[in-house]
Design an enzyme around this catalytic site. Sequence first.
Site, PDB file in Angstrom:
ATOM      1  N   CYS A 157     -63.389 -10.975  25.984  1.00 34.04           N
ATOM      2  CA  CYS A 157     -64.014 -10.258  24.871  1.00 34.04           C
ATOM      3  C   CYS A 157     -63.184 -10.450  23.607  1.00 34.04           C
ATOM      4  O   CYS A 157     -61.955 -10.302  23.636  1.00 34.04           O
ATOM      5  CB  CYS A 157     -64.118  -8.775  25.206  1.00 34.04           C
ATOM      6  SG  CYS A 157     -64.716  -7.769  23.831  1.00 34.04           S
ATOM      7  N   HIS A 185     -54.162  -2.359  35.076  1.00 34.63           N
ATOM      8  CA  HIS A 185     -55.483  -2.814  34.649  1.00 34.63           C
ATOM      9  C   HIS A 185     -55.388  -4.259  34.163  1.00 34.63           C
ATOM     10  O   HIS A 185     -54.443  -4.646  33.479  1.00 34.63           O
ATOM     11  CB  HIS A 185     -56.011  -1.912  33.536  1.00 34.63           C
ATOM     12  CG  HIS A 185     -57.456  -2.132  33.211  1.00 34.63           C
ATOM     13  ND1 HIS A 185     -57.884  -3.189  32.425  1.00 34.63           N
ATOM     14  CD2 HIS A 185     -58.576  -1.444  33.543  1.00 34.63           C
ATOM     15  CE1 HIS A 185     -59.201  -3.128  32.301  1.00 34.63           C
ATOM     16  NE2 HIS A 185     -59.643  -2.084  32.982  1.00 34.63           N
ATOM     17  N   GLU A 187     -56.784  -5.914  31.851  1.00 37.04           N
ATOM     18  CA  GLU A 187     -56.643  -6.125  30.413  1.00 37.04           C
ATOM     19  C   GLU A 187     -55.219  -5.850  29.943  1.00 37.04           C
ATOM     20  O   GLU A 187     -54.663  -6.611  29.142  1.00 37.04           O
ATOM     21  CB  GLU A 187     -57.627  -5.245  29.647  1.00 37.04           C
ATOM     22  CG  GLU A 187     -57.558  -5.469  28.143  1.00 37.04           C
ATOM     23  CD  GLU A 187     -58.420  -4.502  27.362  1.00 37.04           C
ATOM     24  OE1 GLU A 187     -58.025  -4.167  26.228  1.00 37.04           O
ATOM     25  OE2 GLU A 187     -59.480  -4.071  27.875  1.00 37.04           O
ATOM     26  N   THR A 250     -58.482  -1.722  25.284  1.00 40.80           N
ATOM     27  CA  THR A 250     -59.630  -1.407  24.424  1.00 40.80           C
ATOM     28  C   THR A 250     -60.560  -0.354  24.998  1.00 40.80           C
ATOM     29  O   THR A 250     -61.380   0.205  24.269  1.00 40.80           O
ATOM     30  CB  THR A 250     -60.451  -2.676  24.135  1.00 40.80           C
ATOM     31  OG1 THR A 250     -60.914  -3.242  25.377  1.00 40.80           O
ATOM     32  CG2 THR A 250     -59.620  -3.709  23.391  1.00 40.80           C
ATOM     33  N   CYS A 288     -61.934  -0.693  20.322  1.00 41.45           N
ATOM     34  CA  CYS A 288     -63.185  -1.442  20.397  1.00 41.45           C
ATOM     35  C   CYS A 288     -64.339  -0.608  19.848  1.00 41.45           C
ATOM     36  O   CYS A 288     -64.497   0.564  20.193  1.00 41.45           O
ATOM     37  CB  CYS A 288     -63.428  -1.821  21.855  1.00 41.45           C
ATOM     38  SG  CYS A 288     -65.097  -2.348  22.236  1.00 41.45           S
ATOM     39  N   SER A 317     -63.711   1.078  36.612  1.00 41.92           N
ATOM     40  CA  SER A 317     -64.011   0.858  35.195  1.00 41.92           C
ATOM     41  C   SER A 317     -63.318   1.909  34.347  1.00 41.92           C
ATOM     42  O   SER A 317     -63.630   3.098  34.433  1.00 41.92           O
ATOM     43  CB  SER A 317     -65.527   0.905  34.968  1.00 41.92           C
ATOM     44  OG  SER A 317     -65.825   1.007  33.589  1.00 41.92           O
ATOM     45  N   ASN A 319     -63.431   2.392  31.021  1.00 41.54           N
ATOM     46  CA  ASN A 319     -64.261   3.045  29.997  1.00 41.54           C
ATOM     47  C   ASN A 319     -65.216   4.056  30.624  1.00 41.54           C
ATOM     48  O   ASN A 319     -65.502   5.100  30.033  1.00 41.54           O
ATOM     49  CB  ASN A 319     -64.998   2.003  29.149  1.00 41.54           C
ATOM     50  CG  ASN A 319     -66.172   1.367  29.854  1.00 41.54           C
ATOM     51  OD1 ASN A 319     -67.299   1.862  29.801  1.00 41.54           O
ATOM     52  ND2 ASN A 319     -65.929   0.249  30.532  1.00 41.54           N
ATOM     53  N   SER A 379     -70.097  -1.858  31.371  1.00 43.63           N
ATOM     54  CA  SER A 379     -70.365  -2.929  32.333  1.00 43.63           C
ATOM     55  C   SER A 379     -71.583  -2.653  33.204  1.00 43.63           C
ATOM     56  O   SER A 379     -71.820  -3.364  34.176  1.00 43.63           O
ATOM     57  CB  SER A 379     -69.134  -3.138  33.234  1.00 43.63           C
ATOM     58  OG  SER A 379     -68.021  -3.539  32.478  1.00 43.63           O
TER      59      SER A 379
END
EC number: 1.17.7.4
Length: 398
Positions: A157, A185, A187, A250, A288, A317, A319, A379
């Site tokens: 991303c 994580h 990321e 993010t 983000c 996940s 988020n 997602s």
Amino acid sequence: MDTQAFKRSLHHSERYNRRGFGRANEVASNLEKAYQSSLIGSIRDNGYVLQHGRLQVKLAEAFGFCWGVERAVAMAYETRRHYPSERIWITNEIIHNPSVNEHLREMDVLFIHAEGGVKDFSCVSDGDVVILPAFGATVQEMELLHERGCHIIDTTCPWVSKVWHTVEKHKKQEFTSIIHGKVKHEETLATSSFAGTYLVVLDLDEAQLVADYILGQGDRAAFMKRFAKACSANFDPDQDLQRLGVANQTTMLKSETEEIGRLFERTMLRKYGPIELNKHFLSFNTICDATEERQQAMFSLVDEPLDLLVVIGGFNSSNTTHLQEIAISRGIRSFHIDTPERIGDNNSIQHKPLGEDLFIESNFLPAGSVNVGITSGASTPDRVVEHVIQKLIDLTSD
């Protein structure tokens, strides 16, 4: 490693692709069939409300696939279309959604095996195609794949790449990167690989421990024990906390990231004074837009008169988990599920309470009129949300 120089070299390689293959029209129908929903479109057009008998569903006004996820999934589909017979690997889940990852497996996309958090790349050969997921990959993984002669398809991303640029600026200016994120994580692992000196803080409580240490209120041994697995090699809190830059994973909670930034700004101001502050503190906006929009929509949704709230998204996940936290903070009965199949025909729901194991709750839908709020992580496809709503309709169709 000079990560900026490596990226420039990689981006000029004929075996590197981050723009797709121009086959969007060829895969559009497959994506629409797998992930889009006419029902969700109708609910959006009706003010995000569905009334069906005694059931009212209220959708958050921003939920589901963000453009970064759509881009990553579309590129994965294009990759299989472009390489119909080649071996295609992916270094991790493309996104944190079980149905999407299962679709890739059905397309014979192979997942790199990992054990104990360590990936085994011995299966990857010269000429293989390797997809980097939306979360990105560590610079060491990219280097390994590049040296092995793989065709690298980079679906990272752009918002994640923006954070990488930020920590590289910290490194260039000899600032330590304070990364608000989850240590394990994907990321955060990728972001920290682009940083120089770094420290990962999970939340405001951990950030406060760091701030206290900066102001001389902490014990070095206790500090290093707490953050032993959350910092760069040879991290020295007495030397490496003098110049700080803040970045984030993010998908973290926006309000907490902002508060952490303000905390460290106040801390460095208190220690070094206003004249010297800019020599000791840097802050960039790495939140983000899509994450922020979904969190703001969730704050609006929890102000509605709801009997309960269903949060849909992968259990891993980040988020989605933060959307669940918002519901909990307002005291609303909420259920985090990853697939529609978690809702049983007997009015039971198998869900994951925050920080706990899966739990089955019986009779989760009350009798009589029921108002259900629904949101989903970035997602989660609309098609999955549709199937959840259909389950609720079936259970309330007396």
